[in-house]
Design an enzyme around this catalytic site. Structure first.
Site, PDB file in Angstrom:
ATOM      1  N   SER A 147      -2.258   0.844  -0.924  1.00 40.13           N
ATOM      2  CA  SER A 147      -2.390  -0.598  -1.138  1.00 40.13           C
ATOM      3  C   SER A 147      -3.752  -0.981  -1.691  1.00 40.13           C
ATOM      4  O   SER A 147      -3.891  -2.041  -2.286  1.00 40.13           O
ATOM      5  CB  SER A 147      -2.092  -1.360   0.149  1.00 40.13           C
ATOM      6  OG  SER A 147      -2.701  -0.766   1.248  1.00 40.13           O
ATOM      7  N   HIS A 189       4.991  -0.494  -0.787  1.00 38.95           N
ATOM      8  CA  HIS A 189       4.662  -0.966  -2.136  1.00 38.95           C
ATOM      9  C   HIS A 189       5.517  -0.314  -3.219  1.00 38.95           C
ATOM     10  O   HIS A 189       5.289  -0.549  -4.404  1.00 38.95           O
ATOM     11  CB  HIS A 189       3.174  -0.718  -2.425  1.00 38.95           C
ATOM     12  CG  HIS A 189       2.268  -1.420  -1.461  1.00 38.95           C
ATOM     13  ND1 HIS A 189       1.942  -2.750  -1.578  1.00 38.95           N
ATOM     14  CD2 HIS A 189       1.668  -0.990  -0.332  1.00 38.95           C
ATOM     15  CE1 HIS A 189       1.156  -3.107  -0.577  1.00 38.95           C
ATOM     16  NE2 HIS A 189       0.972  -2.049   0.196  1.00 38.95           N
ATOM     17  N   LYS A 237       7.392  -7.716   1.028  1.00 40.32           N
ATOM     18  CA  LYS A 237       6.739  -7.658  -0.287  1.00 40.32           C
ATOM     19  C   LYS A 237       7.805  -7.915  -1.372  1.00 40.32           C
ATOM     20  O   LYS A 237       8.103  -9.064  -1.647  1.00 40.32           O
ATOM     21  CB  LYS A 237       5.993  -6.333  -0.429  1.00 40.32           C
ATOM     22  CG  LYS A 237       4.924  -6.173   0.694  1.00 40.32           C
ATOM     23  CD  LYS A 237       4.013  -5.020   0.498  1.00 40.32           C
ATOM     24  CE  LYS A 237       3.195  -4.669   1.727  1.00 40.32           C
ATOM     25  NZ  LYS A 237       2.344  -5.734   2.284  1.00 40.32           N
TER      26      LYS A 237
HETATM   27  N1  PMP Z   1       2.409  -0.486   5.182  1.00 43.48           N
HETATM   28  C1  PMP Z   1       1.732  -0.870   4.094  1.00 43.48           C
HETATM   29  C2  PMP Z   1       1.342   0.162   3.092  1.00 43.48           C
HETATM   30  C3  PMP Z   1       1.380  -2.213   3.914  1.00 43.48           C
HETATM   31  O1  PMP Z   1       0.684  -2.590   2.845  1.00 43.48           O
HETATM   32  C4  PMP Z   1       1.774  -3.158   4.891  1.00 43.48           C
HETATM   33  C5  PMP Z   1       1.486  -4.640   4.737  1.00 43.48           C
HETATM   34  N2  PMP Z   1       0.246  -4.988   4.360  1.00 43.48           N
HETATM   35  C6  PMP Z   1       2.462  -2.705   6.013  1.00 43.48           C
HETATM   36  C7  PMP Z   1       2.783  -1.364   6.119  1.00 43.48           C
HETATM   37  C8  PMP Z   1       2.849  -3.633   7.110  1.00 43.48           C
HETATM   38  O2  PMP Z   1       3.981  -4.346   6.790  1.00 43.48           O
HETATM   39  P1  PMP Z   1       4.262  -5.771   7.464  1.00 43.48           P
HETATM   40  O3  PMP Z   1       3.332  -6.721   6.789  1.00 43.48           O
HETATM   41  O4  PMP Z   1       5.690  -6.018   7.220  1.00 43.48           O
HETATM   42  O5  PMP Z   1       3.929  -5.628   8.922  1.00 43.48           O
END
Ligand code: PMP
Length: 388
Positions: free
Chosen positions: A172, A200, A232
Site C-alpha cells: 500500500s 489492493h 477499496k
Molecule cells: N490490508 C491492506 C493491505 C490494507 O491496505 C488495508 C486497509 N488500509 C487492510 C488490510 C485493512 O482493511 P480494512 O480497512 O477493511 O480493515
C-alpha cells in the site's frame, strides 16, 4: 504531587510535533469539494447509484446492524450469497466475510498458525498483518521486502516446522506488487502455506479484476489463502478470507475475530455484493484503473518527480521530508486536489510520500488537472532518483 496518569501523552504530543508527525482528523463534506485522489475507491463505486441503492435495500430488508456474531444471529442469506459469489469470482473454493479486512488478516494469521509454528512475513506488510503475527503466538521471521530467496532460506532453516508465508499482493505504500510466483515456489518446495492480502489487487489485477492471485495463476490452490477488504475496489466496508473449504471451516470454528465480533452490517454486505456483480459485468474497469495509474506515473516522472512504477492503482510519489510531504498535500488540497500523505511510522523505510489513487472513473481532464496541481505545488528540492 504524583503525576496525572496521562501526563505522558503531552510529552508524546511534543515529540510528534517536533518530528512533523502530528495527525489530525478532517471530516469530509458529503458533496466532494475537491478532486479525490486520496481515497481507496479504485473503481469509483462508493457513490454509484446501484451500489448505494443496494446498501439501502439491504438495510431495509435485513436491518441496520447484523444483530450479533456470525455464529449466533449475525449471518443473513445475504452474507452467504456474498461468500459464494466472492469465492466463485476470485477462483476459490470457499469464502468467509468479516467486519473488516483488518479482522480478516487477524483471523487468517492467528487461526492458521500456533505456538511453535513459523510465519515468514515481508518487511513491507500492512499493519494488520504485523498485528496478526503478533497475536498468533507463532515465531515470526520478518524477511526483506519482495525477496523470495530470503523466504526460501528462512523456510529451509526450519525444516519440518508448520509454516506459512504472508505477503501483501500490492504494497500500500509504494504500490509495487509482490513476487507471488517466487513466493509460491518457495512455499511449495518447503511445504508451507501462502497467505496473500489482496486488499489492493481485487478489482484492479487479474482477469476482469479477479485479483492478484488470479493474475499469478495461484487462485484456488490447495495451499493458498487470500484475504480481502471490501472497502477499496468494492466501495463498501468489510473483509473476507478465501481458500479451501476445510480452511474456511476451520476459521468458522477457530478465528476469534469471526467468533467474537458482530457480523458485517447488511448494508455493507449488500453494497459489496452489488459492486461484485457490477465488476463482473464490466471487466474493463480493472484495466481502466491500471491505465490511469500508468498515465499519472508517466506524466509525473517525465516532469522530474520520483515515483515507483505502479503495478496496480496506487501511485506513490516521493517527498524530501515528512514536513515537505504534509505541506505538499496541504497545498494540493488548497488548490482543490486531495492526495494521501504517508509519513513515518506508516512507511517502513522512513521515506515520506504523496500517495495517489488512480480511480477508474477519472476523466482525461481530471488527470490533467491532478498532474498540473501536483507539479505546481511540488517542493523545490528534488528527492533522490528512484532505483526503478
Ligand atoms: N490490508 C491492506 C493491505 C490494507 O491496505 C488495508 C486497509 N488500509 C487492510 C488490510 C485493512 O482493511 P480494512 O480497512 O477493511 O480493515
Amino acid at each position: 504531587m504524583p503525576q496525572a496518569p496521562f501526563d505522558w501523552t503531552d510529552t508524546e504530543a511534543r515529540r510528534r510535533a517536533d518530528a512533523g508527525l502530528v495527525r489530525t482528523l478532517r471530516p469530509r463534506p458529503a458533496e466532494p469539494d475537491v478532486l479525490d485522489l486520496a481515497s481507496n475507491d479504485y473503481l469509483g463505486l462508493t457513490h454509484h447509484p446501484d451500489i448505494t441503492a443496494a446498501a439501502a435495500a439491504a438495510a431495509r430488508r435485513w436491518g441496520a446492524g447484523a444483530t450479533g456474531s456470525r455464529l449466533v444471529t449475525g449471518t443473513t442469506e445475504l452474507h452467504a450469497e456474498l461468500e459464494r459469489e466472492l469465492a466463485a469470482f476470485c477462483g476459490f473454493e470457499a469464502a468467509l466475510v468479516f467486519s473488516s479486512g483488518y479482522a480478516a488478516n487477524l483471523a487468517a494469521l492467528t487461526a492458521l498458525s500456533a505456538h511453535g509454528s513459523l510465519i515468514v512475513s515481508d518487511a513491507g506488510n500492512h499493519a494488520s498483518i504485523v498485528d496478526g503475527c503478533r497475536l498468533s503466538r507463532a515465531e515470526t521471521a520478518v524477511v526483506p521486502h519482495a525477496d523470495p530467496a530470503a523466504v526460501a532460506k528462512t523456510l529451509e532453516a526450519h525444516p519440518g516446522r508448520r509454516a506459512l508465508v504472508v505477503s501483501d499482493s500490492v504494497f500500500s505504500v509504494d504500490g509495487d506488487a509482490a513476487p507471488l510466483g517466487g513466493l509460491a515456489a518457495a512455499c511449495r518446495a518447503h511445504g508451507a502455506a501462502l497467505v496473500v492480502d489482496d486488499a489492493h489487487g481485487l478489482g484492479v489485477l487479474g482477469e476482469g479484476g479477479r485479483g492478484a492471485l488470479d493474475a499469478a495463476g495461484l487462485a484456488g490452490g490447495a495451499d493458498v489463502v487470500a484475504t480481502l477488504t471490501l472497502s477499496k475496489s468494492l466501495g463498501s466496508q468489510g473483509g473476507a478470507v478465501l481458500g479451501p473449504a476445510r480452511v474456511i471451516d476451520h476459521l468458522v470454528n477457530a478465528a476469534r475475530t469471526f467468533i467474537f465480533d458482530t457480523g458485517l452490517a447488511p448494508a455493507a454486505v449488500g453494497a459489496a455484493l452489488a459492486s461484485l456483480r457490477l465488476l463482473r459485468g464490466e471487466p474493463g474497469l480493472a484495466v481502466r484503473a491500471r491505465t490511469v495509474a500508468a498515465t499519472l506515473h508517466a506524466r509525473l516522472t517525465a516532469a522530474g518527480l520520483t515515483a515507483v512504477r505502479p503495478d496496480a492503482a496506487v501511485v506513490s510519489v516521493r517527498a524530501p521530508s515528512p514536513e515537505a510531504a504534509v505541506r505538499w498535500a496541504a497545498d494540493c488540497r488548497a488548490e482543490g486536489l486531495a492526495v494521501g500523505c504517508f509519513r513515518p511510522p506508516s512507511v517502513p523505510d522512513g521515506i515520506s510520500r504523496l500517495r495517489l489513487t488512480a480511480r477508474a472513473d477519472l476523466t482525461a481532464d481530471q488527470i490533467e488537472t491532478a498532474v498540473a496541481t501536483i507539479l505546481r505545488t511540488a517542493p523545490p528540492v528534488s528527492p533522490p532518483p528512484s532505483e526503478r
